[in-house]
Design an enzyme around this catalytic site. Structure first.
Site, PDB file in Angstrom:
ATOM      1  N   GLY A 135     -19.595  57.925  29.357  1.00 49.33           N
ATOM      2  CA  GLY A 135     -19.720  58.918  30.431  1.00 49.33           C
ATOM      3  C   GLY A 135     -18.726  60.057  30.263  1.00 49.33           C
ATOM      4  N   ILE A 195     -20.546  52.553  43.082  1.00 45.92           N
ATOM      5  CA  ILE A 195     -21.956  52.949  43.241  1.00 45.92           C
ATOM      6  C   ILE A 195     -22.698  52.030  44.212  1.00 45.92           C
ATOM      7  CG2 ILE A 195     -22.203  54.181  41.050  1.00 45.92           C
ATOM      8  CD1 ILE A 195     -23.621  51.633  39.935  1.00 45.92           C
ATOM      9  N   GLY A 234     -19.780  56.617  36.790  1.00 41.71           N
ATOM     10  CA  GLY A 234     -19.186  55.828  35.722  1.00 41.71           C
ATOM     11  C   GLY A 234     -18.648  56.673  34.572  1.00 41.71           C
ATOM     12  N   TYR A 284     -25.050  40.172  30.809  1.00 39.31           N
ATOM     13  CA  TYR A 284     -24.954  41.641  30.777  1.00 39.31           C
ATOM     14  C   TYR A 284     -26.331  42.266  30.588  1.00 39.31           C
ATOM     15  CZ  TYR A 284     -24.544  46.227  28.527  1.00 39.31           C
ATOM     16  OH  TYR A 284     -24.725  47.555  28.186  1.00 39.31           O
ATOM     17  N   SER A 285     -27.026  41.849  29.509  1.00 45.81           N
ATOM     18  CA  SER A 285     -28.295  42.520  29.212  1.00 45.81           C
ATOM     19  C   SER A 285     -29.371  42.176  30.243  1.00 45.81           C
ATOM     20  CB  SER A 285     -28.753  42.215  27.788  1.00 45.81           C
ATOM     21  OG  SER A 285     -28.786  40.836  27.537  1.00 45.81           O
ATOM     22  N   ALA A 286     -29.259  40.984  30.860  1.00 43.30           N
ATOM     23  CA  ALA A 286     -30.232  40.635  31.906  1.00 43.30           C
ATOM     24  C   ALA A 286     -30.070  41.552  33.115  1.00 43.30           C
ATOM     25  CB  ALA A 286     -30.055  39.170  32.319  1.00 43.30           C
ATOM     26  N   THR A 287     -28.817  41.860  33.468  1.00 41.23           N
ATOM     27  CA  THR A 287     -28.621  42.745  34.634  1.00 41.23           C
ATOM     28  C   THR A 287     -28.997  44.184  34.292  1.00 41.23           C
ATOM     29  OG1 THR A 287     -26.265  43.045  34.117  1.00 41.23           O
ATOM     30  CG2 THR A 287     -26.828  41.308  35.713  1.00 41.23           C
ATOM     31  N   LYS A 288     -28.816  44.588  33.047  1.00 43.44           N
ATOM     32  CA  LYS A 288     -29.265  45.939  32.645  1.00 43.44           C
ATOM     33  C   LYS A 288     -30.797  46.000  32.665  1.00 43.44           C
ATOM     34  CE  LYS A 288     -27.125  49.038  31.388  1.00 43.44           C
ATOM     35  NZ  LYS A 288     -26.521  50.156  32.168  1.00 43.44           N
ATOM     36  N   THR A 316     -29.585  50.230  27.527  1.00 38.86           N
ATOM     37  CA  THR A 316     -29.116  49.689  26.245  1.00 38.86           C
ATOM     38  C   THR A 316     -30.248  49.019  25.461  1.00 38.86           C
ATOM     39  OG1 THR A 316     -27.790  47.850  25.355  1.00 38.86           O
ATOM     40  CG2 THR A 316     -28.368  47.690  27.645  1.00 38.86           C
ATOM     41  N   ASP A 317     -30.097  48.981  24.148  1.00 36.79           N
ATOM     42  CA  ASP A 317     -31.076  48.266  23.313  1.00 36.79           C
ATOM     43  C   ASP A 317     -31.053  46.759  23.582  1.00 36.79           C
ATOM     44  OD1 ASP A 317     -28.606  47.714  22.105  1.00 36.79           O
ATOM     45  OD2 ASP A 317     -29.196  48.398  20.109  1.00 36.79           O
ATOM     46  N   GLU A 318     -29.979  46.287  24.228  1.00 36.89           N
ATOM     47  CA  GLU A 318     -29.846  44.837  24.433  1.00 36.89           C
ATOM     48  C   GLU A 318     -30.894  44.289  25.394  1.00 36.89           C
ATOM     49  OE1 GLU A 318     -25.815  43.378  24.625  1.00 36.89           O
ATOM     50  OE2 GLU A 318     -25.076  45.139  23.576  1.00 36.89           O
ATOM     51  N   ASN A 348     -22.640  51.976  20.636  1.00 37.20           N
ATOM     52  CA  ASN A 348     -21.856  53.199  20.486  1.00 37.20           C
ATOM     53  C   ASN A 348     -20.462  52.902  19.938  1.00 37.20           C
ATOM     54  OD1 ASN A 348     -22.616  55.889  22.664  1.00 37.20           O
ATOM     55  ND2 ASN A 348     -24.056  54.250  22.183  1.00 37.20           N
TER      56      ASN A 348
HETATM   57  P1  NAD Z   1     -17.329  51.462  29.983  1.00 36.37           P
HETATM   58  O1  NAD Z   1     -17.128  50.008  30.273  1.00 36.37           O
HETATM   59  O2  NAD Z   1     -16.441  52.146  29.016  1.00 36.37           O
HETATM   60  O3  NAD Z   1     -17.246  52.289  31.351  1.00 36.37           O
HETATM   61  C1  NAD Z   1     -17.895  51.899  32.522  1.00 36.37           C
HETATM   62  C2  NAD Z   1     -17.455  52.867  33.625  1.00 36.37           C
HETATM   63  O4  NAD Z   1     -18.141  52.495  34.836  1.00 36.37           O
HETATM   64  C3  NAD Z   1     -15.954  52.803  33.947  1.00 36.37           C
HETATM   65  O5  NAD Z   1     -15.452  54.098  34.140  1.00 36.37           O
HETATM   66  C4  NAD Z   1     -15.906  51.993  35.228  1.00 36.37           C
HETATM   67  O6  NAD Z   1     -14.766  52.296  36.028  1.00 36.37           O
HETATM   68  C5  NAD Z   1     -17.189  52.423  35.890  1.00 36.37           C
HETATM   69  N1  NAD Z   1     -17.675  51.444  36.873  1.00 36.37           N
HETATM   70  C6  NAD Z   1     -17.812  50.106  36.703  1.00 36.37           C
HETATM   71  N2  NAD Z   1     -18.274  49.542  37.837  1.00 36.37           N
HETATM   72  C7  NAD Z   1     -18.461  50.548  38.713  1.00 36.37           C
HETATM   73  C8  NAD Z   1     -18.950  50.618  40.040  1.00 36.37           C
HETATM   74  N3  NAD Z   1     -19.327  49.508  40.681  1.00 36.37           N
HETATM   75  N4  NAD Z   1     -19.027  51.821  40.644  1.00 36.37           N
HETATM   76  C9  NAD Z   1     -18.636  52.946  39.997  1.00 36.37           C
HETATM   77  N5  NAD Z   1     -18.143  52.947  38.754  1.00 36.37           N
HETATM   78  C10 NAD Z   1     -18.072  51.761  38.105  1.00 36.37           C
HETATM   79  O7  NAD Z   1     -18.851  51.599  29.578  1.00 36.37           O
HETATM   80  P2  NAD Z   1     -19.571  52.466  28.431  1.00 36.37           P
HETATM   81  O8  NAD Z   1     -19.455  51.755  27.155  1.00 36.37           O
HETATM   82  O9  NAD Z   1     -19.130  53.877  28.554  1.00 36.37           O
HETATM   83  O10 NAD Z   1     -21.092  52.339  28.915  1.00 36.37           O
HETATM   84  C11 NAD Z   1     -21.650  53.279  29.822  1.00 36.37           C
HETATM   85  C12 NAD Z   1     -23.104  52.957  30.034  1.00 36.37           C
HETATM   86  O11 NAD Z   1     -23.802  52.992  28.789  1.00 36.37           O
HETATM   87  C13 NAD Z   1     -23.352  51.556  30.613  1.00 36.37           C
HETATM   88  O12 NAD Z   1     -24.394  51.661  31.562  1.00 36.37           O
HETATM   89  C14 NAD Z   1     -23.787  50.737  29.412  1.00 36.37           C
HETATM   90  O13 NAD Z   1     -24.636  49.686  29.796  1.00 36.37           O
HETATM   91  C15 NAD Z   1     -24.513  51.777  28.589  1.00 36.37           C
HETATM   92  N6  NAD Z   1     -24.531  51.546  27.133  1.00 36.37           N
HETATM   93  C16 NAD Z   1     -23.370  51.263  26.472  1.00 36.37           C
HETATM   94  C17 NAD Z   1     -23.405  51.105  25.085  1.00 36.37           C
HETATM   95  C18 NAD Z   1     -22.136  50.820  24.294  1.00 36.37           C
HETATM   96  O14 NAD Z   1     -22.229  50.566  23.090  1.00 36.37           O
HETATM   97  N7  NAD Z   1     -20.949  50.892  24.878  1.00 36.37           N
HETATM   98  C19 NAD Z   1     -24.617  51.217  24.384  1.00 36.37           C
HETATM   99  C20 NAD Z   1     -25.786  51.514  25.108  1.00 36.37           C
HETATM  100  C21 NAD Z   1     -25.715  51.688  26.486  1.00 36.37           C
HETATM  101  P1  TYD Z   2     -19.511  44.207  20.970  1.00 39.37           P
HETATM  102  O1  TYD Z   2     -18.678  45.382  20.579  1.00 39.37           O
HETATM  103  O2  TYD Z   2     -19.005  43.311  22.040  1.00 39.37           O
HETATM  104  O3  TYD Z   2     -20.948  44.807  21.351  1.00 39.37           O
HETATM  105  P2  TYD Z   2     -22.342  44.017  21.665  1.00 39.37           P
HETATM  106  O4  TYD Z   2     -22.074  42.598  21.787  1.00 39.37           O
HETATM  107  O5  TYD Z   2     -22.728  44.622  22.968  1.00 39.37           O
HETATM  108  O6  TYD Z   2     -23.248  44.361  20.540  1.00 39.37           O
HETATM  109  O7  TYD Z   2     -19.801  43.341  19.694  1.00 39.37           O
HETATM  110  C1  TYD Z   2     -20.411  43.886  18.546  1.00 39.37           C
HETATM  111  C2  TYD Z   2     -20.590  42.790  17.525  1.00 39.37           C
HETATM  112  O8  TYD Z   2     -19.305  42.342  17.095  1.00 39.37           O
HETATM  113  C3  TYD Z   2     -21.286  41.562  18.076  1.00 39.37           C
HETATM  114  O9  TYD Z   2     -22.118  40.999  17.065  1.00 39.37           O
HETATM  115  C4  TYD Z   2     -20.151  40.602  18.386  1.00 39.37           C
HETATM  116  C5  TYD Z   2     -19.123  40.945  17.335  1.00 39.37           C
HETATM  117  N1  TYD Z   2     -17.700  40.746  17.713  1.00 39.37           N
HETATM  118  C6  TYD Z   2     -16.857  39.987  16.903  1.00 39.37           C
HETATM  119  O10 TYD Z   2     -17.264  39.470  15.842  1.00 39.37           O
HETATM  120  N2  TYD Z   2     -15.554  39.828  17.274  1.00 39.37           N
HETATM  121  C7  TYD Z   2     -15.064  40.369  18.424  1.00 39.37           C
HETATM  122  O11 TYD Z   2     -13.863  40.153  18.739  1.00 39.37           O
HETATM  123  C8  TYD Z   2     -15.936  41.155  19.240  1.00 39.37           C
HETATM  124  C9  TYD Z   2     -15.438  41.769  20.510  1.00 39.37           C
HETATM  125  C10 TYD Z   2     -17.251  41.325  18.835  1.00 39.37           C
END
Ligand code: NAD
Ligand code: TYD
Length: 331
Positions: A13, A57, A7, A143-147, A119-121, A173
């Site tokens: 990543g 994956i 990923g 989402y968070s249930a599958t994580k 994730t913290d979720e 992030n």
């Molecule tokens: P993202 O959505 O930017 O990227 C996900 C990547 O996974 C993509 O490159 C996608 O092509 C790849 N992918 C999706 N399904 C796939 C599959 N079946 N097989 C192989 N590759 C696949 O995600 P991100 O924000 O970089 O998050 C990365 C990880 O960090 C995730 O596991 C997420 O749960 C976790 N995470 C994210 C945040 C956040 O704020 N973004 C915070 C904490 C944890």
């Molecule tokens: P998001 O970036 O989707 O992350 P997460 O839901 O995983 O925390 O959303 C961050 C916060 O912003 C969340 O409280 C929902 C809110 N939000 C909006 O108010 N408007 C938007 O268009 C989006 C995408 C999120």
């Protein structure tokens, strides 16, 4: 180290791979399905330093091809957007749970170390104080249930088979290369375009913001120094409600405050996330980027890198935006 990083064509990543290749000289194979969120542009500057395998994956053949002589697997691959999981959860089950299982099996057969990016979720929402690694798991969204399901599977492989697993749970992030469906890049690009800024509910939901390079370092730390079977929280140094984030983006982009539009709230919207990172700090990790600095760097990056986001705003994202927000993105 020789790593299989799954990923890594996505946001976090790709930042992790850049850090590991440049600062640690790791030998990296990336396995990525290249969904809407996965983009080779994210790896452009390290493409010649890595091996890339296009595959999912949840496909054991793709995993076998990619794994080579890796010493460890780091799994970022996931469907990651809460709103998309509410609209259509099925793909989240396949990637986040079934995919994690296929990777765990591959690690078990070869005796590899396994790091799950989580994730913290998984802890749900907290009104006061901060979640520790011992807090109960109470996810709210598909989402968070599958994580959470994936995390439990990872722990089961430690307890049952003695696999060397480590779980690293990050808070929200932000930073360069984040797909604009998420709050911060969505608001930056809309503000730059003079488009409306859709704030859910009352805008007072709080997130614990973590600059992506700090998370990348935290994951590296947990991988190298974490104890098998353990979980490490990796939280940002600052908490902020959404309205404060959006107002800061308005200031930094010079957009008008009248662009803010309060829209229908997300169903089951978690009110506040907050992580205690004491355990990871005990291993020597510290967040280095405060929110004020990170958000300014992030706005600058989007301002300077239209080559990266221009094509996103004209493709799948445009359709998603119209479907989800019920209005077209401004051109
Ligand atoms: P993202 O959505 O930017 O990227 C996900 C990547 O996974 C993509 O490159 C996608 O092509 C790849 N992918 C999706 N399904 C796939 C599959 N079946 N097989 C192989 N590759 C696949 O995600 P991100 O924000 O970089 O998050 C990365 C990880 O960090 C995730 O596991 C997420 O749960 C976790 N995470 C994210 C945040 C956040 O704020 N973004 C915070 C904490 C944890
Ligand atoms: P998001 O970036 O989707 O992350 P997460 O839901 O995983 O925390 O959303 C961050 C916060 O912003 C969340 O409280 C929902 C809110 N939000 C909006 O108010 N408007 C938007 O268009 C989006 C995408 C999120």
């Amino acid at each position: 180290m020789k790593l299989l990083v799954c990923g890594a064509a996505g946001f976090i990543g790709s930042n992790f791979v850049r850090l590991r290749v440049r600062d640690h000289g790791d030998e990296i194979t990336v396995l990525d399905k290249l969904t809407y969120a996965g983009r080779m542009e994210n790896l452009q500057d390290v493409e010649s330093d890595i091996r890339f395998v296009h595959g999912a994956i949840e496909d054991p053949a793709a995993v076998a091809e990619a794994i080579g002589d890796a010493e460890a697997i780091v799994n970022f691959a996931a469907e990651t957007h809460v709103d998309r999981s509410i609209a259509d959860p099925e793909g989240f089950l396949v990637t986040n749970m079934q995919g994690t299982h296929v990777l765990l099996e591959a690690a078990r057969q070869r005796g590899l170390r396994y790091l799950q990016v989580s994730t913290d979720e998984v802890y749900g929402s907290i009104e006061e104080g901060s979640f520790t690694e011992d807090s109960p798991l109470e996810p709210s969204s598909p989402y968070s249930a599958t994580k959470t399901g994936a995390d439990l599977l990872v722990s089961s492989y430690y307890h049952t088979y003695g696999l060397e697993t480590v779980i690293c749970r990050g808070s929200n992030n932000y930073g360069p290369h984040q797909y604009p469906e998420k709050l911060i890049p969505l608001m930056i690009l809309n503000a730059l375009a003079g488009d409306t800024l859709p704030v859910y509910g009352d805008g007072r939901n709080v997130r614990n913001w973590l600059f992506v390079e700090d998370f990348a370092r935290g994951i590296g730390h947990a991988l190298l120094h974490g104890q098998p079977g353990e979980v490490y929280n990796c939280g940002g140094p600052d908490e902020c409600d959404n309205l404060t984030v959006v107002n800061r983006i308005i200031e930094l982009t010079g957009a008008g405050p009248d662009l803010i539009e309060f829209v229908t709230d997300r169903p089951g919207h978690d009110r506040r996330y907050s992580l205690s990172s004491d355990k990871l700090q005990g291993l020597g990790w510290r967040a280095q980027v405060r929110f004020d600095e990170g958000i300014a760097r992030t706005v600058d990056w989007y301002r300077e890198n239209e080559w990266w986001w221009g094509s996103i705003r004209s493709g799948e994202y445009r359709e998603y935006y119209e479907r989800h927000y019920g209005r077209a993105l401004k051109a």
